[in-house]
Design a protein around this motif. Sequence first.
Motif, PDB file in Angstrom:
ATOM      1  N   VAL A 144       0.928  10.325   0.600  1.00 50.22           N
ATOM      2  CA  VAL A 144       0.541  11.524  -0.157  1.00 50.22           C
ATOM      3  C   VAL A 144       0.961  12.785   0.610  1.00 50.22           C
ATOM      4  O   VAL A 144       1.552  13.716   0.045  1.00 50.22           O
ATOM      5  N   LEU A 145       0.686  12.812   1.909  1.00 49.28           N
ATOM      6  CA  LEU A 145       1.010  14.012   2.697  1.00 49.28           C
ATOM      7  C   LEU A 145       2.522  14.226   2.786  1.00 49.28           C
ATOM      8  O   LEU A 145       3.006  15.360   2.721  1.00 49.28           O
ATOM      9  N   GLN A 146       3.260  13.140   2.918  1.00 44.10           N
ATOM     10  CA  GLN A 146       4.728  13.261   2.979  1.00 44.10           C
ATOM     11  C   GLN A 146       5.270  13.829   1.658  1.00 44.10           C
ATOM     12  O   GLN A 146       6.111  14.733   1.651  1.00 44.10           O
ATOM     13  N   LEU A 147       4.745  13.295   0.537  1.00 43.23           N
ATOM     14  CA  LEU A 147       5.242  13.754  -0.772  1.00 43.23           C
ATOM     15  C   LEU A 147       4.832  15.197  -1.041  1.00 43.23           C
ATOM     16  O   LEU A 147       5.589  15.966  -1.635  1.00 43.23           O
ATOM     17  N   LEU A 148       3.625  15.562  -0.599  1.00 45.48           N
ATOM     18  CA  LEU A 148       3.163  16.935  -0.809  1.00 45.48           C
ATOM     19  C   LEU A 148       4.109  17.909  -0.096  1.00 45.48           C
ATOM     20  O   LEU A 148       4.568  18.901  -0.676  1.00 45.48           O
ATOM     21  N   ALA A 149       4.435  17.603   1.168  1.00 47.60           N
ATOM     22  CA  ALA A 149       5.346  18.470   1.925  1.00 47.60           C
ATOM     23  C   ALA A 149       6.706  18.516   1.240  1.00 47.60           C
ATOM     24  O   ALA A 149       7.306  19.597   1.074  1.00 47.60           O
ATOM     25  N   THR A 202       0.822  -1.221   0.000  1.00 46.00           N
ATOM     26  CA  THR A 202       0.000   0.000   0.000  1.00 46.00           C
ATOM     27  C   THR A 202       0.854   1.269   0.000  1.00 46.00           C
ATOM     28  O   THR A 202       0.466   2.283  -0.578  1.00 46.00           O
ATOM     29  N   VAL A 203       2.012   1.219   0.668  1.00 47.41           N
ATOM     30  CA  VAL A 203       2.806   2.459   0.784  1.00 47.41           C
ATOM     31  C   VAL A 203       3.824   2.615  -0.343  1.00 47.41           C
ATOM     32  O   VAL A 203       4.598   3.575  -0.347  1.00 47.41           O
ATOM     33  N   LYS A 204       3.828   1.662  -1.289  1.00 46.74           N
ATOM     34  CA  LYS A 204       4.730   1.834  -2.452  1.00 46.74           C
ATOM     35  C   LYS A 204       4.338   3.107  -3.168  1.00 46.74           C
ATOM     36  O   LYS A 204       3.157   3.327  -3.463  1.00 46.74           O
ATOM     37  N   VAL A 205       5.327   3.937  -3.470  1.00 48.48           N
ATOM     38  CA  VAL A 205       4.985   5.224  -4.089  1.00 48.48           C
ATOM     39  C   VAL A 205       4.518   4.989  -5.525  1.00 48.48           C
ATOM     40  O   VAL A 205       5.205   4.338  -6.312  1.00 48.48           O
ATOM     41  N   ASP A 206       3.354   5.533  -5.808  1.00 46.96           N
ATOM     42  CA  ASP A 206       2.791   5.423  -7.150  1.00 46.96           C
ATOM     43  C   ASP A 206       3.374   6.575  -7.990  1.00 46.96           C
ATOM     44  O   ASP A 206       3.253   7.744  -7.625  1.00 46.96           O
ATOM     45  N   ASP A 207       4.024   6.217  -9.123  1.00 46.97           N
ATOM     46  CA  ASP A 207       4.712   7.235  -9.940  1.00 46.97           C
ATOM     47  C   ASP A 207       3.764   8.358 -10.369  1.00 46.97           C
ATOM     48  O   ASP A 207       4.120   9.540 -10.338  1.00 46.97           O
ATOM     49  N   ALA A 208       2.547   7.955 -10.772  1.00 49.91           N
ATOM     50  CA  ALA A 208       1.598   8.964 -11.269  1.00 49.91           C
ATOM     51  C   ALA A 208       1.232   9.940 -10.146  1.00 49.91           C
ATOM     52  O   ALA A 208       1.148  11.158 -10.358  1.00 49.91           O
ATOM     53  N   THR A 209       1.041   9.398  -8.939  1.00 55.07           N
ATOM     54  CA  THR A 209       0.686  10.273  -7.811  1.00 55.07           C
ATOM     55  C   THR A 209       1.841  11.228  -7.505  1.00 55.07           C
ATOM     56  O   THR A 209       1.635  12.429  -7.285  1.00 55.07           O
ATOM     57  N   HIS A 210       3.057  10.679  -7.530  1.00 56.31           N
ATOM     58  CA  HIS A 210       4.201  11.547  -7.231  1.00 56.31           C
ATOM     59  C   HIS A 210       4.307  12.656  -8.292  1.00 56.31           C
ATOM     60  O   HIS A 210       4.532  13.827  -7.962  1.00 56.31           O
ATOM     61  N   GLU A 211       4.123  12.291  -9.548  1.00 60.19           N
ATOM     62  CA  GLU A 211       4.169  13.294 -10.622  1.00 60.19           C
ATOM     63  C   GLU A 211       3.099  14.356 -10.411  1.00 60.19           C
ATOM     64  O   GLU A 211       3.332  15.555 -10.546  1.00 60.19           O
ATOM     65  N   GLN A 212       1.890  13.901 -10.072  1.00 64.51           N
ATOM     66  CA  GLN A 212       0.789  14.847  -9.857  1.00 64.51           C
ATOM     67  C   GLN A 212       1.138  15.820  -8.726  1.00 64.51           C
ATOM     68  O   GLN A 212       0.914  17.025  -8.831  1.00 64.51           O
ATOM     69  N   ASP A 251      -8.680  20.790  -6.073  1.00 67.04           N
ATOM     70  CA  ASP A 251      -7.702  19.794  -6.512  1.00 67.04           C
ATOM     71  C   ASP A 251      -8.077  18.472  -5.868  1.00 67.04           C
ATOM     72  O   ASP A 251      -8.552  18.441  -4.726  1.00 67.04           O
ATOM     73  N   PHE A 252      -7.828  17.405  -6.607  1.00 67.86           N
ATOM     74  CA  PHE A 252      -8.196  16.094  -6.083  1.00 67.86           C
ATOM     75  C   PHE A 252      -7.017  15.138  -6.252  1.00 67.86           C
ATOM     76  O   PHE A 252      -6.472  14.987  -7.340  1.00 67.86           O
ATOM     77  N   ILE A 253      -6.592  14.527  -5.134  1.00 71.80           N
ATOM     78  CA  ILE A 253      -5.500  13.549  -5.222  1.00 71.80           C
ATOM     79  C   ILE A 253      -6.109  12.177  -4.953  1.00 71.80           C
ATOM     80  O   ILE A 253      -6.502  11.876  -3.817  1.00 71.80           O
ATOM     81  N   PRO A 254      -6.217  11.360  -6.007  1.00 65.36           N
ATOM     82  CA  PRO A 254      -6.855  10.056  -5.795  1.00 65.36           C
ATOM     83  C   PRO A 254      -5.911   9.065  -5.125  1.00 65.36           C
ATOM     84  O   PRO A 254      -4.719   9.051  -5.406  1.00 65.36           O
ATOM     85  N   ILE A 255      -6.443   8.273  -4.204  1.00 67.14           N
ATOM     86  CA  ILE A 255      -5.675   7.141  -3.684  1.00 67.14           C
ATOM     87  C   ILE A 255      -6.361   5.869  -4.204  1.00 67.14           C
ATOM     88  O   ILE A 255      -7.512   5.933  -4.659  1.00 67.14           O
ATOM     89  N   GLY A 256      -5.673   4.750  -4.119  1.00 67.28           N
ATOM     90  CA  GLY A 256      -6.254   3.503  -4.600  1.00 67.28           C
ATOM     91  C   GLY A 256      -7.437   3.090  -3.737  1.00 67.28           C
ATOM     92  O   GLY A 256      -7.547   3.500  -2.577  1.00 67.28           O
TER      93      GLY A 256
END
Length: 604
Positions: free
Chosen positions: A575-580, A442-452, A555-560
């Motif tokens: 998501v919160l860690q990457l956003l910061a 679950t905590v594997k970073v999703d490339d698309a989410t990181h890009e977003q 803005d909407f950040i989708p999770i699985g």
Amino acid sequence: MCGIVGYIGNKNTKEILLEGLKELEYRGYDSAGIAVLQNGTFSNYKAVGKLVNLEEKTKDFTTKDFAVGIGHTRWATHGKPTELNAHPHLGESSYVVHNGIIENYAELKKELTQKGVVFLSQTDTEVIVHQFEKNLKTPLEPFEAFAKTIGELQGAYAILLVTKSQPETIYFAKHGSPMIVGINAENEKYFASSDTPLIGQCSDVHYFEDGDYGYVTPKEIAIFDKSGIKKQPLFKKLSTNKLSAQKEGYRFFMEKEIYEQSVVLADTLMGRISDKEIRFDELPHDLFEGVQEIKLCACGTSYHAALTASYLFERHAKIKTSVEIASEFRYREPIMSKDTLFVVISQSGETADTLETLKMAKEAGLKTLVICNVDNSSMVRLADAAILTRAGIEKGVASTKAFATQVAVFWMLSLYVAGERKSLPKEEIERQITLLREVPATVKVDDATHEQLKRLSKRYLHGHGFFFIGRDVFYPLALEGALKLKEISYLHAEGYPSGEMKHGPIALADPELFTIALLPQHMLYEKAKSNVEELSARDSTICAVSAVAFDKADDFIPIGVCKDYMLEFFEMMVVLQLLALEISIRLGNDVDMPRNLAKSVTVE
Ligand code: M6R
């Protein structure tokens, strides 16, 4: 926070001290210095800022053959981060480095000043070296003068002192701040305030106890306890695995540590979950016997993990649980009843306030447990029982993988206690064990989410503040998201329970207020959604994090789509860690060593 290294031997003392200090860099510091005594002459260098500045200053200084040396990274407490305030501090013919706080420094300084001593710095530390030299003149032998000086200090300290009057010796004292001595086959002696600088240099180490003081020479390690009784060192093998985290292509350690979470969480679960039960072989079998209440105590991010745990303990183990901020708990004369299990949570195991609450609980006769990432740390050695989180060395000052592993341990522990107390049906424990197995994926970073998030971050660099909001365990997660952002972006951010908005904070709502809304599908979704709608109606800019599309969001950040709210928790955490991280990078900040912060807060 401050770091100490020391060395007695024939190798390149300067290099050994600088290398040791580099290993302590991740703890946070604002100046650094070394002092080397060779052939009866002292060489002393200090620099403000990063260690490269000290390296530059010492580039023409060479050491060979026998020398004694001490080094320090300083995180300012008394006096600004200037060269004069950097350690080591000089008396007439001695130098001292110190971690901690000398509480009676003002009285000592006054007496010394009246006797004509001139102080060069604004630090509390400088009194140590002058007090030592005053005692030396009374006259006393150097060790007697040192012992007398230690007896005159109040507060917390780890101290190394070198003096021309005994040029082959390092004097040490430890009380409330960690200090270790290490040895190797080449008869060298090393000191450090944590294991890391010694790995690769020493085969065996001895951890000093509070109240210990003494001296080390090429031939001898003499340790005395607080009553002045000599004791033998108790050497333990030091790990040879440096684990010296390199960035491995990531821009910052924090980024690497976010990406590592999947692997370290798998380590955290390893051997602790079977199909039917949770096992903590490291816990005494009777730890929870007779326990009517759990009290959790911590600081910062570890406090947020504790707050998350309080929901899980009450929900799963049906056991009354309270959470305390360590710095508050210390001084509020708390009532401690013997049927309470006192649990401290700390990544480092050295945080001064948390450590002190552990001592208080022990003194009050409570059973104690520590959830910690550092084996052999002060808290691990002190508590009755310990669970190690296995996150590996965390170098980024902003904690990420340590938090993830703390929450995973607490989730397991709540089920372990539920199993013992039979407070959950077996099938429910088994269901949650299958969920726990999914956490690493679950905590594997999703490339698309990181890009977003990289793209999105540019929209969140201004404004007058951020609200992070959530309900239930998503409230501590909101607090953690806000803390991450504050720490590394220096933007104002607060975490709130979503339901609190209309009790005051909503007054701040306007387009320049950014709301990061945690909307888990499996935990109070409708209720949390209405709270966000209220903010949206007042024109706050909404960034929603959810598996369910939300039309009121700017803005909407989708999770699985996950099976359970705890899996949503872990996905949103990333998501919160990457956003910061991405906001901080865009602002050009030093992500791993943010201003004013230290990795390990060993002063109160
Ligand atoms: O080592 P500890 O977990 O005891 O540290 C407690 C806090 O100082 C720490 O969590 C701090 O809040 C971090 N900088 C958070 O990122």
